[in-house]
Scaffold this motif. Structure first.
Motif, short mmCIF file in Angstrom:
data_model
loop_
_atom_site.label_atom_id
_atom_site.label_comp_id
_atom_site.label_asym_id
_atom_site.label_seq_id
_atom_site.Cartn_x
_atom_site.Cartn_y
_atom_site.Cartn_z
N ARG A 260 -2.73 -8.17 -3.90
CA ARG A 260 -1.99 -8.82 -2.93
C ARG A 260 -0.69 -9.02 -3.29
O ARG A 260 0.46 -8.57 -2.58
N HIS A 261 -0.45 -9.50 -4.63
CA HIS A 261 0.87 -9.71 -5.02
C HIS A 261 1.81 -8.53 -5.70
O HIS A 261 2.59 -8.70 -5.86
N ASP A 262 1.00 -7.69 -6.05
CA ASP A 262 1.75 -6.52 -6.58
C ASP A 262 1.88 -5.43 -5.83
O ASP A 262 1.44 -4.32 -5.74
N SER A 263 3.03 -5.77 -4.95
CA SER A 263 3.17 -4.99 -3.89
C SER A 263 3.99 -3.63 -4.26
O SER A 263 3.93 -2.59 -3.57
N ILE A 299 -14.97 -6.03 -0.94
CA ILE A 299 -13.70 -6.17 -1.51
C ILE A 299 -13.14 -4.87 -2.00
O ILE A 299 -12.04 -4.58 -1.87
N LEU A 300 -14.00 -4.23 -3.11
CA LEU A 300 -13.31 -3.05 -3.51
C LEU A 300 -13.19 -1.96 -2.51
O LEU A 300 -12.19 -1.09 -2.91
N TYR A 301 -14.02 -1.69 -1.68
CA TYR A 301 -13.97 -1.00 -0.74
C TYR A 301 -12.49 -0.99 0.07
O TYR A 301 -11.68 0.14 0.25
N GLN A 305 -9.03 1.55 -0.24
CA GLN A 305 -8.78 2.33 0.87
C GLN A 305 -7.18 2.03 1.21
O GLN A 305 -6.48 3.00 1.38
N GLU A 306 -6.88 0.91 0.57
CA GLU A 306 -5.30 0.55 0.66
C GLU A 306 -4.53 1.44 -0.23
O GLU A 306 -3.31 1.32 -0.12
N CYS A 307 -5.18 1.59 -1.24
CA CYS A 307 -4.53 2.28 -2.48
C CYS A 307 -4.34 3.80 -2.51
O CYS A 307 -3.76 4.59 -3.21
N LEU A 308 -5.03 4.46 -1.39
CA LEU A 308 -5.25 5.99 -1.27
C LEU A 308 -3.83 6.57 -1.19
O LEU A 308 -3.58 7.56 -1.48
N ALA A 309 -3.01 5.78 -0.27
CA ALA A 309 -1.82 6.22 0.04
C ALA A 309 -0.76 6.55 -1.28
O ALA A 309 0.12 7.33 -0.98
N VAL A 310 -1.03 5.89 -2.36
CA VAL A 310 -0.27 5.88 -3.59
C VAL A 310 -1.03 6.79 -4.71
O VAL A 310 -1.98 6.14 -5.01
N ARG A 311 -0.48 8.05 -4.99
CA ARG A 311 -1.06 8.72 -5.84
C ARG A 311 -1.15 8.19 -7.09
O ARG A 311 -2.12 8.29 -8.05
N THR A 312 -0.23 7.47 -7.72
CA THR A 312 -0.10 6.76 -8.92
C THR A 312 -1.27 5.61 -9.11
O THR A 312 -1.58 5.38 -10.14
N LEU A 313 -1.83 5.34 -7.94
CA LEU A 313 -2.95 4.15 -7.80
C LEU A 313 -4.28 4.94 -8.02
O LEU A 313 -5.50 4.34 -8.03
N ASP A 314 -4.25 6.10 -8.41
CA ASP A 314 -5.60 6.93 -8.41
C ASP A 314 -6.62 6.40 -9.54
O ASP A 314 -7.87 6.25 -9.41
N LEU A 316 -6.93 3.23 -10.22
CA LEU A 316 -7.43 2.21 -9.50
C LEU A 316 -8.73 2.61 -8.64
O LEU A 316 -9.82 1.94 -8.57
N VAL A 317 -8.43 3.64 -7.85
CA VAL A 317 -9.18 3.84 -6.67
C VAL A 317 -10.58 4.66 -7.56
O VAL A 317 -11.72 4.50 -6.92
N ASN A 318 -10.09 5.38 -8.51
CA ASN A 318 -11.53 5.93 -9.30
C ASN A 318 -12.46 5.00 -9.77
O ASN A 318 -13.70 4.95 -9.82
N THR A 319 -11.80 3.98 -10.56
CA THR A 319 -12.75 2.70 -11.05
C THR A 319 -13.56 2.04 -10.05
O THR A 319 -14.53 1.88 -10.30
N SER A 320 -12.81 1.75 -9.12
CA SER A 320 -13.35 1.05 -7.94
C SER A 320 -14.98 1.91 -7.57
O SER A 320 -15.58 1.40 -7.15
N SER A 321 -14.41 3.15 -7.01
CA SER A 321 -15.39 4.01 -6.59
C SER A 321 -16.65 4.06 -7.63
O SER A 321 -17.81 3.75 -7.10
N LEU A 322 -16.54 4.07 -9.03
CA LEU A 322 -17.50 4.15 -9.96
C LEU A 322 -18.24 2.91 -9.78
O LEU A 322 -19.49 2.74 -10.01
N ILE A 323 -17.55 1.78 -9.90
CA ILE A 323 -18.40 0.25 -9.66
C ILE A 323 -19.16 0.44 -8.39
O ILE A 323 -20.16 0.01 -8.51
N MET A 324 -18.50 0.56 -7.46
CA MET A 324 -19.33 0.74 -6.08
C MET A 324 -20.56 1.47 -6.09
O MET A 324 -21.71 1.25 -5.70
#
Length: 1005
Positions: A260-263, A299-301, A305-314, A316-324
């Motif tokens: 939330r704070h790392d906008s 929470i991770l889902y 989903q909010e990180c998908l729009a930013v390619r540099t955050l891939d 985070l998305v990949n690690t979250s997907s792996l955990i889920m």
């Protein structure tokens, strides 16, 4: 020029000065005279100045052959002067700070790790310890630790583990000191024994104090603490301790706060560090349960989903997907049993093996999934350190340096006595043929001399770009005929001395009439709705002479409307084996559904009246070796284990091969991640899931929904494979394949019918019980689709279809019974999305171009009726019968002898043999298509084919596993003696004195 000379002089002077200083330092170490500490302090300070100011000095100290590092380490080990120690530590830090890991490796090989640990132990005895010394020691250990695989064991033996931990506990506010200490603890924790030992001393609780509530102060310390915690939590003991203290919820809270704070996404490494900690703690079952209870999936889902729009955050998305995916509760396949829906009673049950294991299972055993498959954690665990890898590597022998050529030579002696091989002489009748009854062309013996033009290499043509795509259908037909040797002028002009069967002559005359009529008739696009409805279900049990179907088209007589539902089938079903069910025994068999797209009745009346009394399905490009009537005759004698009652339309009508190279599908970025997220939504938003069974082979009374939005499925035809279909969402279906008969696994081949679709809608199909860990579907492969409506529109083609195709591990757990005793295995999903072109069409989807057993029999019979017996020796025998009662064909192809004189007969009998085989694995249909092309080429009038026939005798087994092909299996089935008999035939042929040339053709996917 003077500047270059001056620079060179400075370089030489600096180099000589470094060597001089190192020589002085070495002399000081040797003398060990009192009062030399001042000199050592002075020399090391000068060396430090050179190292800090010149990169060349750093290189020289670690270069090959240099003794600089050894002198420095020797001084560090022997000196007691604090300032000298600090100087040397700074020198070593400067040396290893740049240059990659090579310089750190040099320091390790010189024994630097042991010296530094001993110095750390000595310095820790001071009260209070020297802060500057501790910072430098830990900084250096953190740099060289990753290059020393045994640093964990060395630190534990020296008692240095708790020194760093105690420093952190006592100096929580001194960030300058605890930062390198945490880095060293991270290195120590890579050893599982050290991680457990540190955990018992409270390191896990200490790490959570440091990462504490959200704060953007000291982010570098926060990053190191998270990396250290992630390494510690890889130990199951530490992970269990974190779960017991409720730290999983705390980690999720910390991650949400940073999200939330790392906008501006400046602290992505910290957010990734928190995810790594969650990933480590969820490696155990208790951690996954705590993650689910803390609402971690949602929470991770949401955050991902909010990180998908930013390619540099891939990351985070990949690690979250792996955990889920890891925490997604393991589900059982929605099946009553993983064993095949069809069962074949073996005459003899083997004593051992997977089949014996299946038969030995108690009837009440639930073999779909067992609780032990969920990686259950015991109360006790043995933390085994892997520190002896180097010793294990030395156990390997260098036996792969040179290949023993003698091992590649074939065995000259026979594996069995000749007397036992004589029984297989029945498969070589050509060797006993004297050809006296044949009216051969030549009567005078002449030597066997190949044509001079054929002395070069034999080139076997393959599918290429020679087929050009033409808009005119007649032009395309000509192009295809020219490319097919069986469509040459020689084929159309059969020899006068070749006596053709009456049926063939009748077909030839009828085909001429049909070609004359074709110019006056419209295409099948103007097929009346009445006729289409009449063809919707074609019964194959009666005989009507007026209905005729050829490979070049289907002619339907409208004089008798009652005959529209029947096809010409005059031969009764013969030789039905009690072991298998004939496709046409005791019940009527129907052609698969024809589609009806709502042709207007007034239009069809006018069109039908203008076209006379006949309506034709006109497709001139279907290969002449495909005969619809003949195919039905072949299907009649095919015996299946399931009670098939239909014939798939593509197999009945045939198809046009693609005239171009099939392109590889480019996969869009992130498609697999998107599909996995949609699967995770099933758990988060369960109310959106329909979960309705629409097709089930285990429950034949399953009612098919009559709703217009639900697809209809069918696989009850030859080579079909689809066991169950579950509607997940409105346009998404889970598909389950049937395992091989008398087996509980092998799921790859699929072939099924789908109907009731709408246009403009993407239907997602998920085949959820695949077993391979990877697939060509991840690299551009697409499934195949055959549209009946397209076939009625003169385009009978299999086409590559599907978008968003990927292959990935799913949340359905495999039973250890099906995984060969291995626990914790999961199934994999093939997913693809298809958008159909026609409303209410009937389409067929397949893994690869289907090639049925009945197609093979039809093909062989057409080849036999079309060849010139004066030139080509073609013989079809039965190698053996399968347990289901189907014959395994054995084909012999060679050239006829030039005459029936002794010399020519001897040349014929002494030709070497070439053995070809295909379809050991029934799911590998590409083997049959290659074999089909091979047979047609060997039977053609090509000069190269003629040379091959005159040089070799080809023994061909085009389908080694007929039962597997018929019943739509992938790998094995009720395997009998087919493969064994083939090799014994080869062994029998190998006893000929002339020698033998054996060529096995492995045709696999």
């Amino acid at each position: 020029m003077n500047k270059v000379k001056t620079s060179s002089e400075k370089s030489v002077s600096a180099s000589s000065r470094t060597v001089s200083l190192l020589s002085q330092l070495e002399k000081i170490n040797l003398d060990s005279v009192l009062g030399e500490s001042d000199n050592a302090r002075y020399v090391t300070s000068k060396i430090l100045h050179l190292v800090q100011s010149q990169e060349k000095t750093r290189k020289e100290m670690t270069s090959k052959g240099s003794t600089g590092i050894e002198i420095i380490l020797s001084t560090l080990e022997n000196t007691k002067d604090p300032q000298t120690i600090l100087n040397i530590l700074n020198i070593l830090i400067e040396v290893v700070s740049v240059g990659g890991g090579r310089r750190a490796s040099v320091l390790v090989t010189k024994g630097g790790t042991q010296i530094l640990l001993q110095l750390l132990l000595t310095a820790s005895k001071d009260s209070p310890p020297n802060e500057e010394l501790m910072v430098l020691l830990h900084t250096l250990l953190a740099k060289i630790g990753p290059k020393d695989k045994k640093i964990g064991m060395k630190a534990r033996i020296n008692g240095a583990l708790n020194i760093s931990l105690n420093l952190v506990k006592q100096n929580l506010q001194n960030h300058r000191l605890i930062l390198p200490c945490l880095q060293v603890l991270r290195v120590y924790s890579t050893n599982s024994v050290n991680a457990v030992s540190l955990g018992k001393n409270g390191v896990v609780e200490l790490m959570f104090k440091i990462i504490g509530p959200f704060s953007k102060k000291n982010t570098s310390l926060m990053k190191v603490a998270l990396d250290t915690l992630a390494a510690l939590l890889k130990s199951k003991t530490n992970a269990r301790r974190a779960v017991d203290r409720g730290y999983v919820q705390l980690l999720l809270t910390i991650y949400v706060d940073w999200h939330r704070h790392d906008s501006r996404h400046r602290y992505m490494l910290i957010r990734k560090g928190v995810l790594q900690c969650i990933k480590s703690v969820t490696n155990i079952k208790l951690g996954r349960k705590a993650f689910i209870d803390a609402n971690g999936m949602k929470i991770l889902y949401n955050t991902s989903q909010e990180c998908l729009a930013v390619r540099t955050l891939d990351p985070l998305v990949n690690t979250s997907s792996l955990i889920m995916r890891k925490c997604f509760p393991k589900n059982r396949l929605p099946l009553p049993t993983i064993k095949s829906a069809f069962h074949f009673q073996l005459p003899v049950i083997p004593a051992s093996g997977p089949v014996a294991q299946l038969y030995s299972l108690p009837p009440d055993v639930d073999d779909v999934v067992d609780e032990s498959d969920d990686n259950d954690d015991g109360e006790t665990e043995s933390e085994i350190e892997t520190e002896n890898d180097d010793e294990k590597d030395q156990l390997f022998k260098n036996d792969d340096i040179e290949t023993d050529i003698n091992k590649l030579k074939p065995r000259q002696e026979l594996g069995r006595p000749i007397e036992e091989l004589k029984m297989y002489e029945q498969f070589f009748p050509e060797l006993s043929e004297n050809f006296q009854e044949w009216d051969l062309v030549s009567k005078e013996p002449k030597p066997f001399v190949p044509d001079a033009n054929l002395s070069g290499p034999i080139v076997v043509p393959t599918a290429s770009e020679e087929h050009s795509v033409e808009a005119n259908q007649s032009t395309k037909g000509i192009a295809l005929k020219e490319s097919n040797p069986l469509l040459t002028e020689e084929y159309n002009r059969r020899p006068v001395f070749l006596e053709l069967p009456k049926k063939d002559s009748m077909k030839d005359s009828c085909s001429h009439q049909q070609n004359d009529q074709r110019n006056m008739l419209p295409s099948c696009q103007c097929l009346s709705q009445e006729i289409v409805k009449g063809l919707d279900r074609i019964s194959l049990q009666n005989s009507v002479k007026n209905d005729q179907c050829y490979g070049t088209g289907c002619v339907v007589n409208k004089e008798n409307k009652a005959s529209l539902s029947t096809l010409a089938c005059s031969k009764p079903c013969e030789h039905v084996s009690p072991c298998g069910s004939s496709l046409f025994e005791g019940s009527s068999v129907h052609l698969g559904k024809l589609c009806c797209t709502g042709v207007d009745s007034e239009e069809e009346d006018s069109r039908s009246s203008s076209s006379g009394e006949q309506v034709m399905l006109q497709v001139s490009d279907v290969s002449p070796v495909h005969d619809c009537d003949l195919y039905i005759e072949m299907v009649k004698s095919t015996k299946s284990i399931p009670e098939y009652s239909e014939v798939a339309y593509p197999d009945y009508f045939g198809h046009i091969p693609p005239p171009f190279k099939e392109p590889i599908l480019e996969r869009p970025y992130g498609v697999q991640r998107t599909k996995i997220s949609q699967d995770i939504e099933r758990l988060i938003y369960q109310n959106d899931i329909i979960d309705r069974v629409v097709y089930d082979l285990d429950n034949m009374s399953c009612s098919v929904p009559e709703e217009a939005d639900v697809l209809k499925f069918n696989s009850k035809f030859e080579s079909g494979n689809l066991r169950k279909v579950i509607q997940i969402r409105k346009n998404e279906y889970d598909l389950i394949l049937n395992s091989d008969i008398n087996s509980n696994h092998y799921h790859q081949w699929f072939y099924f019918e789908v109907s009731g679709m709408k246009t403009g809608i993407g239907y997602r199909f998920n085949i959820i019980n695949c077993e391979k860990s990877n697939s060509q579907f991840n690299y551009g492969m697409q499934p195949l689709m055959y549209s009946v409506q397209e076939a009625l529109d003169s385009r009978p083609c299999w086409t590559r279809v599907g978008t968003d195709i990927c292959y990935y591990k799913n949340h359905f757990s495999r039973s250890s019974i099906a995984a060969g005793g291995q626990k914790g295995k999961s199934y994999y999903t093939i997913t693809f999305t298809v958008t159909f072109q026609h409303k209410d069409d009937v389409c067929y989807l397949a893994y690869h171009y289907p090639y049925t057993y009945s197609t093979l029999k039809m093909h062989l019979q057409k080849l036999e009726s079309m060849h010139n017996p004066q030139q080509i020796y073609f013989r079809q025998d039965v190698l053996c019968e399968t347990l289901a009662g189907n014959s395994c064909p054995l084909v012999t192809i060679t050239a006829m002898p030039e005459s029936n004189y002794y010399e020519h007969i001897c040349q014929f009998r002494n030709r070497p043999y070439v053995f070809l085989s295909a379809r050991v694995h029934p799911g590998e249909t590409n083997a049959s298509w290659v074999m089909k092309g091979t047979l047609e080429y060997l039977m053609s009038n090509s000069p190269n084919a003629q040379c091959l026939r005159e040089s070799f005798i080809f023994k061909i087994i085009p389908m080694l596993n007929p039962d597997g092909v018929i019943n739509g299996k992938s790998t094995v089935i009720i395997m009998v003696i087919l493969v064994k008999r083939m090799y014994l035939c080869m062994a029998a042929a190998s006893r000929r004195p002339c020698g033998i040339q054996v060529l096995m053709l492995p045709l696999v996917t």
